[in-house]
Scaffold this motif. Sequence first.
Motif, PDB file in Angstrom:
ATOM      1  N   ALA A  15      32.804  26.044  59.392  1.00 55.79           N
ATOM      2  CA  ALA A  15      33.562  25.223  60.072  1.00 55.79           C
ATOM      3  C   ALA A  15      34.748  25.858  60.833  1.00 55.79           C
ATOM      4  O   ALA A  15      35.087  25.616  62.170  1.00 55.79           O
ATOM      5  CB  ALA A  15      34.247  23.907  59.147  1.00 55.79           C
TER       6      ALA A  15
ATOM      7  N   ARG B 181      39.937  14.566  64.900  1.00 56.66           N
ATOM      8  CA  ARG B 181      39.232  13.377  64.665  1.00 56.66           C
ATOM      9  C   ARG B 181      38.662  12.529  65.783  1.00 56.66           C
ATOM     10  O   ARG B 181      39.678  12.514  66.527  1.00 56.66           O
ATOM     11  CB  ARG B 181      39.935  12.780  63.616  1.00 56.66           C
ATOM     12  CG  ARG B 181      39.165  11.442  62.567  1.00 56.66           C
ATOM     13  CD  ARG B 181      39.813  11.406  61.071  1.00 56.66           C
ATOM     14  NE  ARG B 181      41.093  11.005  61.479  1.00 56.66           N
ATOM     15  CZ  ARG B 181      41.660   9.899  61.001  1.00 56.66           C
ATOM     16  NH1 ARG B 181      40.562   8.954  60.599  1.00 56.66           N
ATOM     17  NH2 ARG B 181      42.813   9.492  61.058  1.00 56.66           N
TER      18      ARG B 181
ATOM     19  N   TYR C 117      34.570   9.912  62.840  1.00 55.93           N
ATOM     20  CA  TYR C 117      34.278  11.263  61.998  1.00 55.93           C
ATOM     21  C   TYR C 117      35.158  12.422  62.549  1.00 55.93           C
ATOM     22  O   TYR C 117      35.711  12.395  63.231  1.00 55.93           O
ATOM     23  CB  TYR C 117      32.734  11.625  62.707  1.00 55.93           C
ATOM     24  CG  TYR C 117      32.459  11.618  64.114  1.00 55.93           C
ATOM     25  CD1 TYR C 117      32.241  12.926  64.735  1.00 55.93           C
ATOM     26  CD2 TYR C 117      32.628  10.525  65.012  1.00 55.93           C
ATOM     27  CE1 TYR C 117      32.037  13.120  66.096  1.00 55.93           C
ATOM     28  CE2 TYR C 117      32.370  11.013  66.458  1.00 55.93           C
ATOM     29  CZ  TYR C 117      31.998  12.156  66.875  1.00 55.93           C
ATOM     30  OH  TYR C 117      31.907  12.177  68.122  1.00 55.93           O
ATOM     31  N   ASP C 118      34.690  13.440  61.511  1.00 62.18           N
ATOM     32  CA  ASP C 118      35.761  14.577  61.633  1.00 62.18           C
ATOM     33  C   ASP C 118      35.076  15.787  61.324  1.00 62.18           C
ATOM     34  O   ASP C 118      33.962  16.002  61.234  1.00 62.18           O
ATOM     35  CB  ASP C 118      36.989  14.441  60.751  1.00 62.18           C
ATOM     36  CG  ASP C 118      36.681  14.208  59.088  1.00 62.18           C
ATOM     37  OD1 ASP C 118      35.626  14.385  58.817  1.00 62.18           O
ATOM     38  OD2 ASP C 118      37.372  13.593  58.383  1.00 62.18           O
ATOM     39  N   ARG C 119      35.571  17.106  60.656  1.00 62.95           N
ATOM     40  CA  ARG C 119      34.937  18.144  60.469  1.00 62.95           C
ATOM     41  C   ARG C 119      33.935  18.048  59.346  1.00 62.95           C
ATOM     42  O   ARG C 119      33.015  18.802  59.096  1.00 62.95           O
ATOM     43  CB  ARG C 119      35.836  19.439  60.093  1.00 62.95           C
ATOM     44  CG  ARG C 119      36.566  19.093  59.052  1.00 62.95           C
ATOM     45  CD  ARG C 119      37.614  20.350  58.718  1.00 62.95           C
ATOM     46  NE  ARG C 119      37.028  21.450  58.667  1.00 62.95           N
ATOM     47  CZ  ARG C 119      37.508  22.633  58.799  1.00 62.95           C
ATOM     48  NH1 ARG C 119      38.650  22.793  59.512  1.00 62.95           N
ATOM     49  NH2 ARG C 119      36.801  23.836  58.558  1.00 62.95           N
ATOM     50  N   THR C 120      33.903  16.808  58.555  1.00 61.67           N
ATOM     51  CA  THR C 120      32.899  16.657  57.422  1.00 61.67           C
ATOM     52  C   THR C 120      31.822  15.861  58.027  1.00 61.67           C
ATOM     53  O   THR C 120      30.870  16.012  57.003  1.00 61.67           O
ATOM     54  CB  THR C 120      33.450  16.002  56.333  1.00 61.67           C
ATOM     55  OG1 THR C 120      34.018  14.629  56.500  1.00 61.67           O
ATOM     56  CG2 THR C 120      34.614  16.712  55.883  1.00 61.67           C
ATOM     57  N   HIS C 121      31.785  15.447  58.972  1.00 54.84           N
ATOM     58  CA  HIS C 121      30.604  14.701  59.618  1.00 54.84           C
ATOM     59  C   HIS C 121      29.901  14.931  61.058  1.00 54.84           C
ATOM     60  O   HIS C 121      30.733  15.779  61.702  1.00 54.84           O
ATOM     61  CB  HIS C 121      30.804  13.204  59.686  1.00 54.84           C
ATOM     62  CG  HIS C 121      31.176  12.674  58.173  1.00 54.84           C
ATOM     63  ND1 HIS C 121      32.288  12.775  57.694  1.00 54.84           N
ATOM     64  CD2 HIS C 121      30.553  11.726  57.359  1.00 54.84           C
ATOM     65  CE1 HIS C 121      32.368  11.913  56.526  1.00 54.84           C
ATOM     66  NE2 HIS C 121      31.236  11.646  56.164  1.00 54.84           N
TER      67      HIS C 121
ATOM     68  N   HIS D 296      26.816  13.564  56.934  1.00 57.78           N
ATOM     69  CA  HIS D 296      27.621  14.766  56.133  1.00 57.78           C
ATOM     70  C   HIS D 296      27.231  16.059  56.940  1.00 57.78           C
ATOM     71  O   HIS D 296      25.755  16.272  56.673  1.00 57.78           O
ATOM     72  CB  HIS D 296      27.590  14.656  54.804  1.00 57.78           C
ATOM     73  CG  HIS D 296      28.524  13.830  54.089  1.00 57.78           C
ATOM     74  ND1 HIS D 296      27.882  12.340  53.707  1.00 57.78           N
ATOM     75  CD2 HIS D 296      29.912  13.576  53.802  1.00 57.78           C
ATOM     76  CE1 HIS D 296      28.590  11.587  53.243  1.00 57.78           C
ATOM     77  NE2 HIS D 296      29.765  12.321  53.199  1.00 57.78           N
ATOM     78  N   SER D 297      28.072  17.015  57.342  1.00 54.06           N
ATOM     79  CA  SER D 297      27.560  18.132  57.819  1.00 54.06           C
ATOM     80  C   SER D 297      27.292  19.131  56.630  1.00 54.06           C
ATOM     81  O   SER D 297      28.154  19.362  55.708  1.00 54.06           O
ATOM     82  CB  SER D 297      28.810  18.629  58.525  1.00 54.06           C
ATOM     83  OG  SER D 297      29.081  18.097  59.541  1.00 54.06           O
ATOM     84  N   THR D 298      26.341  19.868  56.614  1.00 54.83           N
ATOM     85  CA  THR D 298      25.630  20.623  55.529  1.00 54.83           C
ATOM     86  C   THR D 298      26.242  22.201  55.948  1.00 54.83           C
ATOM     87  O   THR D 298      26.178  22.452  56.973  1.00 54.83           O
ATOM     88  CB  THR D 298      24.174  20.317  55.374  1.00 54.83           C
ATOM     89  OG1 THR D 298      23.561  21.161  56.555  1.00 54.83           O
ATOM     90  CG2 THR D 298      23.926  19.317  54.948  1.00 54.83           C
TER      91      THR D 298
END
Length: 353
Positions: A4, A55, A67-71, A137-139
């Motif tokens: 990220a 965000r 959503y943000d850097r986790t999605h 969720h971003s993997t």
Amino acid sequence: MDHANQLATLIARHAVRDGVHQTAIPRLFLVRSSRPTDPIHTLHQPAVCLVVQGRKQVMLGSDLYVYDRTHYLTVSVDLPVTGQVIEASAAMPYLCLRLDLDVATLGSLILEAGATDSAGGGAIENNRPMPGLALSHSTPELLEAFTRMVRLLDTPRETPILAPLSEREVLYRLLLGEQAARLRQIGMANSNLHRVGRAISLIKHAYAASISIAAIAGEAGMSISALHHHFKAVTAMTPLQYQKCLRLQQARRLMLGQSVDAATAGHIVGYASPSQFSREYSRMFGEPPLRDINRLRSQPACPAEPACPAEPAVGLSPVPPRPDPARPDPPRPDPPRPATHTRHTAAEQAARS
């Protein structure tokens, strides 16, 4: 440095000013904003949007997606949405990438990878209505694939050869993730999502005319009741509500970008009654047309990429409805005002990412 953070560094290097930046990789756009934005109404085409800093929120109907850097956000059909960057600063700008989905590439990959049989896919799933927007969720695997894709911008000689392979890797990671079923529906011609997409295309290209739900259902290969059921599940609105959103967005574009007056803009997009147009416009945008347009013009121009061509929204036909013999022809609008239109077009692009 995690993926990220690597992506944030890459995007910041290739998007040095605010706006939406088209890259040398087809369908890949980089987005930067150094401040929160006002809500922006736009037509979002099928895409995957990945935020790596800041965000964003997107509203579809009454549903809100933050959503943000986790999605990451998946958009499966053309949808009228309201987008807004809600966390950004000069020191920590909002950074995002958007990959528009190519149906042909996705369909080919599904067949080659046998993805229709993975993650529980099957005929029942293809018939299950799904919202056209979804968060996942971003993997690490997906972030790594996107990092390799964006890094290709540093090696222009390699981009034409490796970018298609990188795009396929990203799509493959998406097909293995939480949105596998939704992506399969996009790429499969016999899915109900694909049929809803056909109905949407018909409405988009005849947004200013009266539409027949029965005719649209027939063209989409669905019964009227099935069309209503699946259309609302995907878009959070009925076909007529969808058409209304397109009409009002296009009218706003005409008034802001071409200085068309409210009565003429309403007539062009299909409204017979100026008062009805004003009521529905106020309901959607929060203010009557004249007040809304004056407010937009008083705002500072959004920093953006080089000027975009002056054209109607993606997929919207510029042809006005057939004239009403009882109504005189509306006055011809003034010539386009490129600076105003460019500012608005860039803002609309930003709402999609």
